[in-house]
Structure formats: C-alpha cells, structure tokens
Design a protein around this motif. Structure first.
Motif, PDB file in Angstrom:
ATOM      1  N   ASP A  29      -8.325  -1.657   6.686  1.00  0.00           N
ATOM      2  CA  ASP A  29      -8.990  -0.474   6.132  1.00  0.00           C
ATOM      3  C   ASP A  29     -10.048  -0.001   7.127  1.00  0.00           C
ATOM      4  N   SER A 161      -8.477  -2.889  -9.728  1.00  0.00           N
ATOM      5  CA  SER A 161      -9.756  -3.602  -9.595  1.00  0.00           C
ATOM      6  C   SER A 161     -10.961  -2.727  -9.939  1.00  0.00           C
ATOM      7  N   ARG A 257     -12.568  -5.486   3.642  1.00  0.00           N
ATOM      8  CA  ARG A 257     -13.886  -5.497   4.295  1.00  0.00           C
ATOM      9  C   ARG A 257     -14.458  -6.897   4.447  1.00  0.00           C
TER      10      ARG A 257
HETATM   11  O1  LIG Z   1      -3.333  -1.446  -4.163  1.00  0.00           O
HETATM   12  C1  LIG Z   1      -4.357  -1.906  -3.634  1.00  0.00           C
HETATM   13  O2  LIG Z   1      -4.297  -2.526  -2.598  1.00  0.00           O
HETATM   14  C2  LIG Z   1      -5.619  -1.819  -4.384  1.00  0.00           C
HETATM   15  C3  LIG Z   1      -5.515  -1.823  -5.762  1.00  0.00           C
HETATM   16  C4  LIG Z   1      -6.670  -2.013  -6.540  1.00  0.00           C
HETATM   17  O3  LIG Z   1      -6.602  -2.143  -7.757  1.00  0.00           O
HETATM   18  N1  LIG Z   1      -7.872  -2.110  -5.908  1.00  0.00           N
HETATM   19  C5  LIG Z   1      -7.992  -2.035  -4.550  1.00  0.00           C
HETATM   20  O4  LIG Z   1      -9.122  -2.183  -4.057  1.00  0.00           O
HETATM   21  N2  LIG Z   1      -6.877  -1.818  -3.770  1.00  0.00           N
HETATM   22  C6  LIG Z   1      -7.008  -1.635  -2.314  1.00  0.00           C
HETATM   23  O5  LIG Z   1      -7.431  -2.861  -1.740  1.00  0.00           O
HETATM   24  C7  LIG Z   1      -8.391  -2.629  -0.696  1.00  0.00           C
HETATM   25  C8  LIG Z   1      -9.683  -3.330  -1.067  1.00  0.00           C
HETATM   26  O6  LIG Z   1     -10.551  -3.335   0.003  1.00  0.00           O
HETATM   27  P1  LIG Z   1     -11.867  -4.260   0.035  1.00  0.00           P
HETATM   28  O7  LIG Z   1     -12.637  -3.939  -1.192  1.00  0.00           O
HETATM   29  O8  LIG Z   1     -12.549  -3.803   1.287  1.00  0.00           O
HETATM   30  O9  LIG Z   1     -11.417  -5.684   0.117  1.00  0.00           O
HETATM   31  C9  LIG Z   1      -8.510  -1.117  -0.555  1.00  0.00           C
HETATM   32  O10 LIG Z   1      -7.628  -0.698   0.458  1.00  0.00           O
HETATM   33  C10 LIG Z   1      -8.041  -0.583  -1.886  1.00  0.00           C
HETATM   34  O11 LIG Z   1      -7.433   0.691  -1.773  1.00  0.00           O
END
Ligand SMILES: O=C(O)c1cc(=O)[nH]c(=O)n1[C@@H]1O[C@H](COP(=O)(O)O)[C@@H](O)[C@H]1O
Length: 285
Positions: A29, A161, A257
């Motif tokens: 990301d 999430s 992240r």
């Molecule tokens: O489908 C996903 O990956 C996803 C689904 C969800 O419910 N929540 C979620 O955070 N994501 C993705 O997972 C990643 C989370 O990133 P971090 O929070 O930086 O670990 C991002 O790219 C979100 O778009």
C-alpha cells in the motif's frame, strides 16, 4: 460442463504457501505518507522504487503479497504498469499475489473484471482478487467460474475491518440472517468438498472482536479467511483467537503499514515480516 482447472487450485497452493512460509500476507500500500517517510517523491518514480523494494525484500519469503490497486491507479496508466510488473515479479519470486481491487458489478461486467485479474495472459493476472458482493452474490458468478478455470481464488468482503461496514453487513434479510452470514454461507457451499481447503475466501477483519459470534455468522467456510486490520487499524495477533475461534487455522492475516513503515531498508522489511509471521503463527496454531 465446466472445464477442469488448468493447474493446482488456489486453495491448495495457498495452504502449501502458508504452511511453508507462515500465515502472513503483506499488503503493498504505497500511501503518500509512506513514500515520504521512505524519502521518495510522490510520483511514479517513487511508486516504482517503493514497490520494487517491497517485492525484492519479501516475495521470496512471505506466503502472499497483496498490492492495493488504488495506490497504483492514482498515477494512471503508468501507475498501473508498475502494478503489472510487481504482480508478475512477485509471482515469479514465489509469492502468491492477491490483487486488492474490491471489484463488484453486474454479472456481464463482472466477467470483464474476472478476465482482467484471473485469466491467464492478462497483464494483471493474479493468483486471486478481492471482490465486493453488494451487487448480489449471484453477480459474482463469472469471477468464481473464471477463478475455478484458471486455478485462481476470489476473496469476498464479508465482515470488513472498518466500523462503517456494519450498517450493510449486519443488516438482516427476510429470513433473519445477517448479510455477512449469507455471504459466508454461499462461500461454504462453493468450497464444499475441497481439500485441503477451497479457493473462495472471505474477508473478515481482525478488528471485529466477538462480532462474528454475536451475529451468528459461522466463519468455517472450508476456505481461507483474509484478516486485515492488524497493526495500523488497531488489531493485534492476540486478538485473532477471539475473532476466529476454531476457524483460526484457515486465517491469512494481512498487514500493510505495520510492515511497510519499517522500510526503506530491505533487511528491516524482512525482519519486520519475519517477526509478524512468527507472532501470528503462535496465535493461529
Ligand atoms: O480487502 C482488504 O484487503 C481489506 C478489507 C478490509 O475489510 N479492511 C482492509 O483494511 N482491507 C485492506 O487491507 C489493507 C490494510 O492496510 P493496513 O491497515 O495498513 O494494514 C488496506 O489495503 C485495505 O484496503
């Protein structure tokens, strides 16, 4: 008559990768703030350096890499070209790639999205893609079929999430079931009989605490459960048993992240991913 899959199904390949490399998916990301903290410009050059570094550091050791398409799309066609190269190089180095595109459309358009991500020979051909079921689960059928034919997987958003997801995902249908429970039930049917597990996964946030249990949404779908939310969104490895209970062995935790902030050093990224994988495995076994 459906054609036989051309290679080992995604579910089997994912299970083998998780067993060999540990249950960790690292998200790619390239947030503008991460580019800045790595000392990179917020342009295509910075995007390319960032992405190449993550692939070089991790593709030969983590089970799954999950590039988030939006961060590449925001640079237009040149950003998408970076994504194409990253997907191909990561797969070449041995990681499975889930392209996080969260697509979802009417069936005939869904077929085109499926061709983009799940059909061999496509520039963005990935091992799996994330999809949204809110145009109706039936509309996802072309993606499921294309995935099956190409040995690929699909991850369907079930219980996301973020806090805003609840108003849609907890809504009850006429039969009294929560929308998320219906999504999980359909995936369970798609994965029936598959060994070691099926290729059709659900996305269930690691941030949810006992929500799945309270909703009456059993998480055992005989398929993978992609669990984002660890690290930057506040969940931790020790939260996983409470969210996933007996389905824990099917969980693929995803961290973006929480790993990427350790860059730009290749060794620091590797150390962060190894520490995460070890800790997650402890709480999922
Ligand atoms: O489908 C996903 O990956 C996803 C689904 C969800 O419910 N929540 C979620 O955070 N994501 C993705 O997972 C990643 C989370 O990133 P971090 O929070 O930086 O670990 C991002 O790219 C979100 O778009």
């Amino acid at each position: 008559m459906s054609r036989a899959p051309a290679r080992e199904p995604f579910g089997a390949r994912l299970r083998a990768a998780m067993d060999a490399r540990g249950p960790l998916c690292v998200g790619i990301d390239p947030h503008p703030s991460l580019l800045a903290s790595w000392g990179l410009a917020d342009d295509v050059g910075g995007l390319e350096t960032f992405t190449r570094t993550v692939v070089e550091a991790l593709a030969d050791r983590v089970a799954v890499l999950k590039p988030q398409s939006a961060f590449f799309e925001r640079f237009g066609s040149r950003g998408v070209a970076v994504l194409e190269r990253a997907v191909a190089e990561a797969r070449g180095a041995g990681a499975l790639v889930i392209t996080d595109a969260k697509r979802g459309d009417i069936g005939s358009t869904m077929a085109a999205y499926a061709a983009a991500y799940l059909e061999k020979g496509s520039p963005l051909f990935s091992d799996a893609v994330t999809v949204s079921p809110y145009l109706g689960l039936g509309a996802l059928r072309p993606a499921l079929e294309t995935a099956r034919d190409n040995g690929c997987g699909v991850f369907v958003l079930a219980l996301t999430s973020n806090p805003e997801g609840a108003e849609v995902q907890h809504a009850r249908g006429e039969d009294g079931r929560a929308v998320a429970a219906a999504v999980l039930e359909q995936l369970r049917a798609e994965n029936a009989g598959a060994e070691p597990f099926g290729s059709f996964g659900a996305v269930v946030g690691a941030t949810l605490g006992d929500v799945p249990e309270r909703l009456g949404a059993p998480l055992a779908i005989n398929g993978p459960l992609l669990a984002p939310g660890i690290g930057a969104q506040g969940a931790a490895a020790e939260d996983l048993p409470r969210v996933f209970g007996t389905a824990a062995s099917h969980v693929l935790p995803s961290v973006s992240r929480g790993v990427l902030r350790h860059g730009p050093g290749v060794e620091a990224l590797r150390a962060a991913a190894a520490t995460q994988a070890e800790e997650l495995a402890r709480f999922l076994s």
